[in-house]
Write a protein that holds these residues in place. Structure first.
Motif, PDB file in Angstrom:
ATOM      1  N   HIS A 166     -12.267   9.466  -6.496  1.00  0.00           N
ATOM      2  CA  HIS A 166     -12.131   9.524  -5.075  1.00  0.00           C
ATOM      3  C   HIS A 166     -13.674   9.457  -4.645  1.00  0.00           C
ATOM      4  O   HIS A 166     -14.501   8.625  -4.187  1.00  0.00           O
TER       5      HIS A 166
ATOM      6  N   SER B 100      -8.700   3.573  -0.910  1.00  0.00           N
ATOM      7  CA  SER B 100      -8.277   3.380  -2.239  1.00  0.00           C
ATOM      8  C   SER B 100      -9.017   3.850  -3.541  1.00  0.00           C
ATOM      9  O   SER B 100     -10.418   4.171  -3.480  1.00  0.00           O
TER      10      SER B 100
ATOM     11  N   VAL C  17       0.748  -1.259   0.034  1.00  0.00           N
ATOM     12  CA  VAL C  17       0.018   0.054  -0.093  1.00  0.00           C
ATOM     13  C   VAL C  17       0.884   1.212   0.023  1.00  0.00           C
ATOM     14  O   VAL C  17       1.625   1.468   0.903  1.00  0.00           O
TER      15      VAL C  17
ATOM     16  N   GLU D 241      -8.768   3.172   9.289  1.00  0.00           N
ATOM     17  CA  GLU D 241      -8.175   2.855   7.778  1.00  0.00           C
ATOM     18  C   GLU D 241      -6.997   2.945   7.729  1.00  0.00           C
ATOM     19  O   GLU D 241      -6.442   3.672   8.339  1.00  0.00           O
TER      20      GLU D 241
ATOM     21  N   ARG E 143       1.109   5.268   0.435  1.00  0.00           N
ATOM     22  CA  ARG E 143       0.276   6.376   0.929  1.00  0.00           C
ATOM     23  C   ARG E 143       1.113   7.612   0.874  1.00  0.00           C
ATOM     24  O   ARG E 143       2.432   7.543   1.550  1.00  0.00           O
TER      25      ARG E 143
ATOM     26  N   GLY F 248      -6.033   3.593   4.359  1.00  0.00           N
ATOM     27  CA  GLY F 248      -5.956   4.479   3.224  1.00  0.00           C
ATOM     28  C   GLY F 248      -7.193   4.524   2.375  1.00  0.00           C
ATOM     29  O   GLY F 248      -8.207   3.685   2.965  1.00  0.00           O
TER      30      GLY F 248
ATOM     31  N   THR G 225      -3.660   4.240  -3.244  1.00  0.00           N
ATOM     32  CA  THR G 225      -4.616   5.241  -2.374  1.00  0.00           C
ATOM     33  C   THR G 225      -4.518   6.565  -2.685  1.00  0.00           C
ATOM     34  O   THR G 225      -3.632   6.882  -3.321  1.00  0.00           O
ATOM     35  N   GLY G 226      -5.509   7.303  -2.329  1.00  0.00           N
ATOM     36  CA  GLY G 226      -5.378   8.603  -1.923  1.00  0.00           C
ATOM     37  C   GLY G 226      -5.478   9.829  -2.832  1.00  0.00           C
ATOM     38  O   GLY G 226      -5.743  10.827  -2.239  1.00  0.00           O
TER      39      GLY G 226
END
Lengths: 436, 436
Positions: free
Chosen positions: A359, A406, A218, A402, A220, A404, A240-241
């Motif tokens: 997102h 996704s 992951v 959490e 981030r 992140g 993520t993000g």
């Protein structure tokens, strides 16, 4: 305060030494994860509380290491905002430890029966949640992520391998040591939490290539970090993000609802992925809505990047500049907002289709059909109707915590909680069943 | 009858022309997928039945194209077994069409509410299954996979981009044309089913790099094909199919149960990923079990690759060779079986940990504790207790149909049915909610 990962890594020289050492770390993680996979919830929760106590007990040591990071950051000209995110105080360490205790209070995702039945031939089948095994995490400066990631991995039965940003290197080194020793004190393998910061960028690349040893990686951090990890990795990755988040004010919007939601989405916290970056306003309400909204945004210090219609409607006090295509594409993460007046819901949907990062998007409307079209046609992880975009968050949506958000569609979409750090296993019981 | 993907692709020359054309295919798929995402189940099922009718109606055309492929295969010296898998007859076309009609009878995964609640602040939250969008499929020669993949993608609301093996190129070209025209006849976009076979290996590489356009790429074929796709892709991939599958006969096994399960696991169909490749036998039952089991395997024409103890116990009629480490690692997909006698359940678990590909393992036992340890400690997609390994199959486990068997932990593990071709979307309804 960015990691060296932000540069392309195609030319990375992977010395076989670094690769071997990082693979050895991953092998230890894999062996350690086996002990945890069959551990009871009680064992894992005791370990989380032990980790929390150990962090608080090590406050002086952590703050001293953090002071080194802060000093180097100041010498490097790091901005005040980023230094603030890097800083650890005794109070912040208590808050970080409390987050571990809160994790202990959450249900254990491992063992949940996702589906199960007796098949027509009498086979008893069930699909059960089990840990992933080894989770890798590549992230930027905030040292609280080190603790969060370790706690989430532990609770979901996984070993974790951490690669933090160099800006927090001293803090992270001390924290990982404290957590690892706390695990040993609870009779769990210390290798459940390991760092590969010592091997720098080459170590991170070796982690991305550790196929068969790392079950999930992951990233981030900023868009560049995430793109590098996605492009370079051969192990499975969840992105993520990145949030180029839109708020659309429809022609039937209740403007008394729209303004608080817009302000909350944009200004409640600006440096986060679920903050709004673009406002779309239906032309039928632009005259009424925009002068008021832009004045209130000006009060909060927001700079408007507006299309022509928006600029024409802006009140004197608004700080406005003309918008270009680059504005529609940008995740500002700052007190900036792109604003466009659209002719119709269709034009709003087109704009979102073209520019969104998938997102979160919100519609403010009183029209049922418009809300249903928006929900059905917007292809994003989260769609809000008459609510702030800031609710796309594991804690806010009831997941508890959490790792992140996704923005991909595979495995997890939106907030990734404990369940998203597990996989499943099919378990089939027969009485000598063979396939005809 | 392998694809050109089986060679490493690092040196692939991607002409910008091929990249542009494949990206144009993917763009058309993405636009087409939007129309399907909000289509009702009735529309999708009518299209599946229309596709089935069109295939049967085009039998002559398909058989003629297939004859070209078979002729080229014979000229290239393709084996009889592979030619059989490539061959299409009117009867096989009826069976392939019937599989589409069976898909129409399955429930629609799209719209399923995976989780939902009203949060303490009054927000109504639900997580709903939605289509992935664009699914890519890279596979080898069997032309029925072309139809299966198109049908599964359509039912789950996705557009599909197909890259079949060159050995079936003529058959696939005709089939894709028939399916695409059948969709248009049902007033759905023909671009929901497209092939990129025309652009060869460079086209496949372009597909693997079509980030932002391809939501999921599934390779289906031999280990080399799968490894190439995993290594090369920057789009999200789910690995399928490599099965180094173990059957372990425990010391308390009912040998009258163990022998039929072993025979079924090994010989019911040998060229498939859920067929057994290694037999492990507890030393306490080896004397009694192996002579009988090996004689029956010999009757089925199975060659035994045995360790020393096994070879010493083998009856005269058994065709035996000594096993090496390579045997423990090999997915034979043929009438071969590696056999080892182990001292204990622990040694069996160690062997599986070392050599398994994480697909399916079975234990034959009457001991509850042994079965529970095996289920808990074997880290594979499916674990069978007193049942044949051949049950790891979407149809057998009640999923209805499958696009492959995932051997990775991310997103899908084990049989991938319609649900695994979807993602989720978080939908949140408020009444002006803002985050405090």
């Amino acid at each position: 305060m960015t990691t060296s990962l932000d540069q392309p890594v195609q030319d990375a020289v992977e010395t076989s030494d670094v690769v071997a050492q990082v693979r050895a770390v991953a092998e230890r993680a894999k062996v350690a994860s086996r002990a945890l996979a069959t551990a009871t919830r009680a064992t894992k929760d005791a370990a989380l509380r032990g980790m929390a106590d150990a962090l608080v007990a090590a406050t002086d040591e952590i703050v001293a290491a953090n002071a080194t990071d802060l000093e180097r950051g100041r010498a490097d000209g790091t901005s005040a905002g980023l230094l603030d995110r890097l800083a650890l105080t005794p109070e912040r360490i208590v808050a970080i430890a409390d987050a571990l205790r809160e994790l202990a209070a959450l249900p254990d995702p491992v063992g949940e029966v996702v589906r199960g039945s007796t098949l027509p031939n009498g086979l008893r089948m069930r699909q059960v949640r089990v840990p992933m095994g080894v989770v890798g995490m590549i992230y930027e400066a905030r040292p609280n992520v080190t603790v969060d990631a370790a706690g989430l991995a532990l609770k979901s039965g996984n070993a974790v391998i951490l690669r933090g940003g160099s800006a927090a290197a001293a803090s992270n080194e001390v924290i990982v040591g404290v957590l690892s020793r706390a695990l040993v004190a609870q009779r769990l393998p210390g290798a459940l939490v390991q760092s590969i910061d010592a091997w720098g960028r080459e170590g991170a690349v070796a982690l991305m290539h550790a196929r068969g040893l790392v079950d999930l990686l992951v990233p981030r951090g900023g868009a560049d970090l995430i793109q590098t990890v996605v492009r370079e990795s051969t192990v499975p990755v969840v992105e993520t993000g990145v949030g180029n988040v839109h708020v659309y004010v429809d022609e039937t919007a209740d403007l008394a609802v729209a303004i608080p939601i817009l302000l909350n989405s944009k200004t409640q916290r600006v440096g986060v992925c679920n903050a709004a970056e673009t406002l779309l306003v239906h032309q039928a309400v632009a005259d009424e809505f925009l002068p008021v909204a832009l004045a209130m945004l000006a009060d909060e210090g927001v700079t408007i990047h507006g299309d022509e219609t928006t600029l024409a409607l802006a009140p004197d006090e608004a700080d406005c500049v003309p918008a270009t295509d680059e504005d529609w594409a940008t995740e500002y993460l700052s007190l900036d907002l792109a604003v466009r007046v659209v002719d119709s819901l269709d034009e709003a949907l087109d704009h979102i289709r073209t520019w969104s990062s998938g997102h979160t998007e919100a519609i403010i409307t009183r029209d049922l059909a418009a809300s249903e079209r928006f929900v059905a046609e917007v292809d994003s992880a989260a769609v809000m109707v008459n609510a702030s975009t800031r609710f796309t968050d594991g804690g806010q949506l009831g997941l508890g915590a959490e790792i992140g958000i996704s923005t991909q569609k595979l495995h997890a979409r939106g907030p990734m909680g404990l369940g998203e750090l597990t996989t499943t296993k099919w378990i089939v019981h027969g009485d000598g069943h063979v396939r005809p």
